[in-house]
Each structure stands twice: as C-alpha cells, then as structure tokens.
Design an enzyme around this catalytic site. Structure first.
Site, PDB file in Angstrom:
ATOM      1  N   SER A  31       0.775  -1.240   0.073  1.00  0.00           N
ATOM      2  CA  SER A  31       0.092  -0.057   0.170  1.00  0.00           C
ATOM      3  C   SER A  31       0.976   1.349   0.059  1.00  0.00           C
ATOM      4  CB  SER A  31      -0.789   0.003   1.202  1.00  0.00           C
ATOM      5  OG  SER A  31      -0.089   0.066   2.499  1.00  0.00           O
ATOM      6  N   GLY A  65       1.798   3.357   2.297  1.00  0.00           N
ATOM      7  CA  GLY A  65       3.110   3.340   3.346  1.00  0.00           C
ATOM      8  C   GLY A  65       4.229   2.533   2.918  1.00  0.00           C
ATOM      9  N   GLU A  66       3.998   1.296   2.245  1.00  0.00           N
ATOM     10  CA  GLU A  66       5.184   0.666   1.969  1.00  0.00           C
ATOM     11  C   GLU A  66       5.942   1.162   0.759  1.00  0.00           C
ATOM     12  OE1 GLU A  66       2.880  -1.638   4.571  1.00  0.00           O
ATOM     13  OE2 GLU A  66       2.138  -0.745   2.888  1.00  0.00           O
ATOM     14  N   TYR A  67       5.305   1.836  -0.152  1.00  0.00           N
ATOM     15  CA  TYR A  67       5.560   2.566  -1.400  1.00  0.00           C
ATOM     16  C   TYR A  67       6.452   3.824  -0.953  1.00  0.00           C
ATOM     17  CZ  TYR A  67       5.781   6.497  -4.800  1.00  0.00           C
ATOM     18  OH  TYR A  67       6.168   7.403  -5.401  1.00  0.00           O
TER      19      TYR A  67
END
Length: 397
Positions: A42, A44-46
C-alpha cells in the site's frame, strides 16, 4: 469479488484496476526491456521503498521500472506518477497469474517492501532464478515462521535471494530458521523522510489559514483522537494564537460533516476552502489524501493518531523530520521508531484527555520547550544511517 464490488468502493477499484492487466503489461514492456520491479502492499510501503527505487533508477538509467500495489490506497494515488514506466495492481496469487507476470515482465530484479509474501509468485521467481529481495523487513518472535506449527511456511522465505532487515533481532530470527541470506540495513523510511527536507513545499492556502499563529496538525486521526481534540477545543479560549488542522484516517464524507458540526468553532473542510478568507477559521479538516506530508512541514506541534486503537500509532517520522514535537497515544510499543522517538526526547506519550490538554497548553505557551523537543525529534532521524546505500551495494552495475 464482483459481488463485493457492488458493496465496497475499495473492492470496485480493486476489480476495475485489474481489468485487462496482462494486456496493459504487454503494451508497456517489450521482450528486449531490462526490468526492475518493486512491489508495495500500500502507500506506506511505497513511501518506504521509494528511496531505494529512486536510487536504482539513477544507477540503472536504461532499465524499465515497474511498480505494483495490492491496495487501492497506494495504486490510486501513485498510478499517474511519471517516473515509473508501469504502475499496476498485483493480481491474486495463483500459479497461472505468477507464470504470466514473470513471462511478460521478465524482471532482472524484484524488490518487495517490508513483508508481503506471495507464495506462488516467490515460487515462480525462484524457478527462473530471478534476484528477489525484501527491504526494510522486520521479524518478530510471534510470527508464524518462528512457531513449531509454522515450519512448513519457512519454504516461502527460502525462495528469497536476500533480506535487508531493520534490526539485529530480525537477523537472529532468520538465522535461527536457517536463512542466512540477510543483512541489517535499518529502515528506509528514515531515508524517505530525510528526502522531504530537500523539497520545496509551498501551500498558499495553508499559509493564509495559519498566518503567524501556532499550528497543531493532527494526522491520521481516529474517533478517539478526534474526541481529544473536541474536548480540548470546548475547554479552551486559546485560539487567539492557535490553529488546528485535522487529517482523519477515516475518509468518509459523513464522518467529516459530523466532526465539523461537533467542533463548535469556525471550521472548514479542505474541499470548501475555495473563495473563503481562511484567516477567520480556527480549524480545517483535511478531507483529501496525498498532502498530509506537506502539511506537516507547517506544523508547530504534531499529534499522530492511532495510539488509542488496537492497531497502534501511525507514522511519527513525517512530522518529526520537520523539527516538530510529536504527541501520540499509549499504544505504540510495536513500532520501534515511536519507542525510540520517545526515548530520544522528541515524542510525547499521552494516556488521557487530561494529559492531552496539559501537554498541548504547555507546548503552545512555551516556545523554548516546543523548540527543544522539536530539535530532538529531527536529530533522532538525521542521526540514522543511510539504509539505501547499504542496500544499493547489493546491486552490481
């Protein structure tokens, strides 16, 4: 899933985004292209993976770069970013989908951010001897891999070429189950927020709203957090020198309207600001996504939500890098950066509405204390090592 799409807006986006996926990939990637692929569950991980992806793009300028998401919270915001040659939704993890993805993307390197283990995809990547790494991964003793009944799932981790983990405990846990292909590199989120300092951020509407007053930015708030702010507002007459911007986690128009109504001070939604003289409002509610990071750069005090809910506090690093004291609730212990920020004097934990009122009054009225805590918050981040450079050494030119 099609039935669910009639009910859930997220599900609709999920279904729509995967339509004609393989045609889209075939039209974007040719058999001759050299490809580096990053997957982020999502948004945040990006953000966490972006420093590595950006650095790889500089290191390998002739490669095609592709980016996949599982969640609409990432894809819908990033899909039109020009630096990625292709942005797509990752389809369900079936053997057939994994085979088609590898056939059409034929990546040289695949990077998974944090932990998002796709069994069939990892199996296929391993089968084709494709370099597969995980970055900013963190492991804990209570995860299934380290339980006696979870030994069967260790085979998933064994398919990975290399793990770049956040801390020594994660490394020890991997070593304990016979996975030595790992390096401690720290958390790339620190690199990401450091990048924010070099960006030129200018939000004219926010400058008109803030004027020369002290601004509290309350980000990623849940109802429990908004209730604290509401109680503070109803007990104070401090708005002569003070403004509040609230960015709720719940992106629901009905919720925004209810919150606006209960605050009982001049309040606007962000979607309503056009044509308004913003200096005459005390509160703005951010009913949009994608600009909270920029908004934090204007904060004199930050409150990060989630610390009163079971999932725990949200991202405390984004406000901290801007030399800002960061307040949050008591559920933060599974987030290393939130613990360390408190230990380094840049974070303040509250347990009640009374705590919130006391701390907020003190920070509003004491410029020196506010500045000292803000300095400690920023210093904590700046002192972190450059994780991206450690990871980059793994990729040979």
């Amino acid at each position: 899933m099609n039935l669910a799409s009639l009910i859930s807006e997220k599900a609709k986006l999920w279904v729509k985004g995967r339509k004609n996926l393989f045609i889209k990939i075939k039209n974007s990637i040719s058999p001759k292209d050299q490809v580096i692929w990053m997957h982020a569950a999502s948004l945040g991980e990006y953000e966490q993976g972006l420093p590595v992806f950006t650095a790889l793009k500089e290191k390998f300028p002739t490669y095609k770069f592709v980016l996949s998401f599982f969640s609409p919270s990432g894809y819908e915001i990033i899909k039109d970013q020009s630096w990625a040659d292709l942005v797509f939704y990752l389809p369900l993890d079936t053997k057939k989908n994994a085979e088609k993805l590898i056939k059409y993307l034929h990546p040289e390197h695949v990077i998974f951010v944090k932990y998002d283990f796709w069994f069939n995809l990892l199996q296929e990547l391993s089968k084709h001897h494709i370099n597969t790494i995980f970055i900013s991964t963190i492991f804990r003793n209570n995860q299934i891999f380290f339980k006696t009944y979870g030994k069967w799932i260790i085979s998933i981790l064994q398919k990975v070429s290399h793990f770049f983990v956040q801390n020594e405990n994660s490394q020890k846990l991997l070593n304990s189950i016979g996975i030595p292909q790992n390096t401690i590199s720290g958390d790339t989120r620190f690199d990401r927020v450091k990048m924010l300092l070099s960006q030129s951020i200018h939000l004219e509407w926010l400058e008109q709203f803030k004027q020369n007053k002290i601004l509290l930015v309350a980000g990623s708030t849940w109802k429990e957090d908004d209730d604290l702010i509401e109680k503070f507002i109803h007990k104070t007459d401090i708005f002569e020198n003070f403004k509040i911007l609230i960015a709720p986690h719940n992106m629901n128009s009905e919720y925004f309207q209810k919150l606006k109504k209960v605050l009982k001070v001049p309040t606007l939604l962000f979607s309503e600001i056009e044509g308004k003289d913003l200096q005459f409002y005390n509160v703005i509610i951010l009913d949009t996504i994608g600009i909270l990071t920029q908004v934090y750069s204007y904060a004199d005090i930050a409150y990060v939500g989630g610390g009163f809910g079971k999932e725990g506090v949200h991202n405390v690093l984004e406000p901290a890098i801007f030399h800002t004291p960061v307040i949050y609730g008591p559920i933060y212990h599974k987030f290393i950066e939130a613990e360390e920020l408190v230990n380094n004097g840049g974070g303040i934990v509250i347990h009640s509405s009374k705590d919130f009122n006391t701390i907020l009054y003190e920070l509003i009225q004491n410029d020196q204390k506010r500045n000292e805590i803000g300095q400690k918050a920023q210093k904590y981040i700046l002192n972190k090592p450059n994780s991206t450079q450690i990871i980059l050494r793994y990729f040979k030119s």
